[in-house]
Design a protein around this motif. Structure first.
Motif: not given
Length: 167
Positions: A142-154
């Motif tokens: 797997i080479r793509a990642f959807l990282i949302g919650e980790r960022l928007v909670t900062q």
């Protein structure tokens, strides 16, 4: 169904500022939303298999591509992966979170990745909190990642992303 609380107007506001492809991460349920996504300037949109009938997945995917967009087709189970593949999905997001119960299944992407042919781009989604979380996913291809919650909670999402990437 709980919605993402995004604003479609974010897309045209960001379009002149960035060169990266813009994903409309919203609950796309009707053809009019596909046309709207194209008109807003999105490059891609989200189709969640668990919210659509198999025929809808295929029809919305075909419409999306006819307008020059691509779809991130999201799955959570092997049955949903089968529907996505039969519909012709080229980019499949494997969500570790069940959107109906919000229960997390941390190994879901690892379980489902082998079901997709090599030419399909897989995107792991949900629950990715550190660079260490990516290691087994990378090992699985797997080479793509959807990282949302980790960022928007900062407090400073940009700094959190730089820290994540630099880690």
């Amino acid at each position: 169904v709980h919605f993402f609380k995004g604003d479609p107007e974010f897309i045209p506001r960001m379009r002149p500022l960035i060169r990266l492809p813009i994903l409309r991460k919203d609950f796309i349920l009707e053809p009019i939303q596909v046309y709207e996504s194209a008109a807003l300037g999105a490059d891609a949109l989200l189709l969640i298999v668990s919210l659509l009938a198999p025929g809808q997945v295929k029809a919305l995917l075909l419409l999306t591509r006819s307008l020059g967009l691509e779809a991130l087709v999201e799955v959570h189970t092997a049955a949903e992966m089968d529907i996505a593949l039969k519909a012709g999905a080229r980019v499949i997001g494997i969500n570790s979170r069940n959107l109906h119960t919000f229960e997390m299944f941390p190994d879901r992407a690892l379980e489902l990745a082998p079901l997709a042919p090599k030419e399909v781009t897989l995107v792991a989604a949900s629950g990715l909190k550190s660079p260490a979380d990516l290691e087994p996913l990378l090992a699985a291809g797997i080479r793509a990642f959807l990282i949302g919650e980790r960022l928007v909670t900062q407090a400073d999402p940009g700094a959190a992303l730089r820290e994540f990437i630099g880690g």
